[in-house]
Design a protein around this motif. Structure first.
Motif, PDB file in Angstrom:
ATOM      1  N   UNK A   1     -78.006 -39.970  26.481  1.00  0.00           N
ATOM      2  CA  UNK A   1     -76.693 -39.092  26.591  1.00  0.00           C
ATOM      3  C   UNK A   1     -77.098 -37.598  26.593  1.00  0.00           C
ATOM      4  N   UNK A   2     -78.336 -37.232  26.650  1.00  0.00           N
ATOM      5  CA  UNK A   2     -78.686 -35.770  26.667  1.00  0.00           C
ATOM      6  C   UNK A   2     -78.888 -35.374  28.212  1.00  0.00           C
ATOM      7  N   UNK A   3     -78.333 -34.267  28.472  1.00  0.00           N
ATOM      8  CA  UNK A   3     -78.222 -33.913  29.765  1.00  0.00           C
ATOM      9  C   UNK A   3     -79.483 -32.886  30.055  1.00  0.00           C
ATOM     10  N   UNK A   4     -79.993 -32.571  31.225  1.00  0.00           N
ATOM     11  CA  UNK A   4     -81.173 -31.798  31.396  1.00  0.00           C
ATOM     12  C   UNK A   4     -80.854 -30.257  30.989  1.00  0.00           C
ATOM     13  N   UNK A   5     -79.708 -29.838  31.112  1.00  0.00           N
ATOM     14  CA  UNK A   5     -79.098 -28.495  30.809  1.00  0.00           C
ATOM     15  C   UNK A   5     -79.297 -28.489  29.103  1.00  0.00           C
TER      16      UNK A   5
ATOM     17  N   UNK B   1     -81.408 -30.088  27.189  1.00  0.00           N
ATOM     18  CA  UNK B   1     -83.013 -29.929  26.819  1.00  0.00           C
ATOM     19  C   UNK B   1     -83.419 -28.391  27.345  1.00  0.00           C
ATOM     20  N   UNK B   2     -83.115 -28.030  28.403  1.00  0.00           N
ATOM     21  CA  UNK B   2     -83.460 -26.753  28.716  1.00  0.00           C
ATOM     22  C   UNK B   2     -83.042 -25.585  27.544  1.00  0.00           C
ATOM     23  N   UNK B   3     -81.860 -25.804  27.338  1.00  0.00           N
ATOM     24  CA  UNK B   3     -81.251 -24.808  26.414  1.00  0.00           C
ATOM     25  C   UNK B   3     -81.873 -25.062  24.883  1.00  0.00           C
ATOM     26  N   UNK B   4     -82.264 -26.316  24.755  1.00  0.00           N
ATOM     27  CA  UNK B   4     -83.041 -26.367  23.129  1.00  0.00           C
ATOM     28  C   UNK B   4     -84.271 -25.857  23.488  1.00  0.00           C
ATOM     29  N   UNK B   5     -85.145 -26.079  24.384  1.00  0.00           N
ATOM     30  CA  UNK B   5     -86.291 -25.317  24.819  1.00  0.00           C
ATOM     31  C   UNK B   5     -86.491 -23.822  24.823  1.00  0.00           C
ATOM     32  N   UNK B   6     -85.172 -23.138  25.421  1.00  0.00           N
ATOM     33  CA  UNK B   6     -85.222 -22.054  25.487  1.00  0.00           C
ATOM     34  C   UNK B   6     -85.143 -21.225  24.193  1.00  0.00           C
TER      35      UNK B   6
ATOM     36  N   UNK C   1     -88.720 -33.165  21.293  1.00  0.00           N
ATOM     37  CA  UNK C   1     -88.629 -32.900  22.590  1.00  0.00           C
ATOM     38  C   UNK C   1     -90.031 -33.323  23.131  1.00  0.00           C
ATOM     39  N   UNK C   2     -89.918 -34.172  24.329  1.00  0.00           N
ATOM     40  CA  UNK C   2     -91.064 -34.745  24.824  1.00  0.00           C
ATOM     41  C   UNK C   2     -91.895 -33.581  25.748  1.00  0.00           C
ATOM     42  N   UNK C   3     -93.280 -33.821  25.621  1.00  0.00           N
ATOM     43  CA  UNK C   3     -94.176 -32.645  26.204  1.00  0.00           C
ATOM     44  C   UNK C   3     -93.959 -32.864  27.768  1.00  0.00           C
ATOM     45  N   UNK C   4     -94.554 -31.496  28.330  1.00  0.00           N
ATOM     46  CA  UNK C   4     -94.246 -31.581  29.659  1.00  0.00           C
ATOM     47  C   UNK C   4     -95.014 -32.473  30.380  1.00  0.00           C
TER      48      UNK C   4
END
Length: 336
Positions: free
Chosen positions: A282-286, A288-293, A8-11
């Motif tokens: 291929x990864x959606x922003x949703x 990534x949000x799910x992964x970080x959550x 996961x890339x940093x902010x």
């Protein structure tokens, strides 16, 4: 923060690189960045607040262990679990958050210590929860022989063995070079040929303990609900002791459910991600949000555990809060 969220890339990188996910009408890069930053600031503040509660729980646990109230193993195992959580919220998670927000730039040895102790704290806390469930299982399964089967010496020995085993396992992972450090060990990269070690760690230190604790807790719940009258007869006139044990069990049951709900989603998702990696485009922003959550929920486990302790366990409730709420149960009473 979990040291293995390496892909996961940093902010800060979100602002500098090309879009790393497929945006939608509602989930844009800016929305995702604001959400992640807000959650991380919340976790940072919560870590410091939770640390004070954990120190309070540790002090109370030591007091009850010294009193020899008859349930020393409960307090020994709770102390072990809280020590793991304290290690995470007082050092590991704050260092991770402050580093990711670029508030501080710790030297390499601090980053190494943070990653190492995060692994140890997570595994020790999860395994200590198994000991808590096992303690309650023995009490409700063998109430007449419990005092002889479970002693404070055995409890302390088991807790020390858990911590020793966690340190040895994590040390072996470092010694076998299962990953590489990047940017002064700010991030850990699991080597492709060492992914199996990460899966072994995740299953043995996170997934298996959580599922084992859940299975034991559900079994005890069935025993308690179906044999409550029998347990009352076997305990004779010790109705207060039985009531206290039941409240203790409900605390452990709630903690187990909470642990499973906060730890398992990210672990299972991360194993699936390691086995079937996808291209960045291929990864959606949703996703990534799910992964970080899910990753943030791992942090919430250690942060909220002491809150469950001081609100559910009578021995650990705040005296002033009990008086304000008009509670008749004194948290300073001796529970046997």
């Amino acid at each position: 923060m979990d040291p293995l969220a390496f892909d996961n890339s940093s902010l800060m990188e979100l602002e500098e690189e090309e879009p790393i996910c497929v945006e939608s009408a509602f989930l844009t890069m800016r929305v995702m960045e604001n959400y992640l930053k807000s959650f991380e600031y919340f976790l940072l503040v919560s870590c410091f607040l939770s640390t004070f509660l954990q120190i309070y729980v540790l002090v109370k646990a030591v007091k009850y262990i010294r009193r020899a109230t008859g349930d020393e193993c409960l307090h020994v195992f709770l102390l072990s679990m809280t020590l793991g959580d304290l290690l995470l919220t007082s050092f590991c998670y704050p260092i991770e958050q402050l580093r990711e927000q670029e508030i501080i730039k710790p030297p390499q040895w601090i980053n190494v210590a943070q990653h190492f102790l995060t692994w140890v704290g997570l595994s020790a806390s999860s395994l200590s929860l198994i000991l808590l469930n096992a303690d309650k299982l023995l009490y409700f399964k063998f109430p007449l022989r419990y005092a002889n089967m479970v002693t404070s010496f055995k409890g302390v020995s088991l807790a020390l063995f858990v911590w020793f085993g966690c340190f040895v396992f994590v040390f072996l992972c470092w010694w076998l070079e299962c990953f590489t450090c990047e940017d002064d060990c700010r991030q850990l990269m699991i080597l492709p040929n060492k992914v199996v070690m990460y899966i072994v760690f995740t299953v043995s230190a996170c997934i298996a303990p959580s599922l084992t604790s859940l299975g034991v807790a559900i079994y005890i719940l069935n025993v308690v609900t179906s044999h409550r009258s029998k347990l009352s007869d076997e305990n004779g006139n010790s109705s207060h002791a039985l009531a206290t044990r039941l409240r203790t069990f409900y605390f452990i049951f709630m903690t187990t459910i909470f642990t499973v709900g906060t730890l398992l989603p990210y672990r299972i998702y991360n194993i699936q991600r390691q086995l079937t990696p996808r291209e960045t485009g291929e990864i959606s922003c949703g996703s990534i949000i799910f992964s970080w959550t899910c990753l943030y929920f791992v942090s919430l486990n250690a942060i909220l555990n002491p809150i469950i302790t001081v609100t559910v366990l009578p021995q650990y409730r705040f005296r002033w809060l009990c008086k304000r709420l008009g509670s008749n149960s004194s948290p300073a009473a001796v529970y046997v």
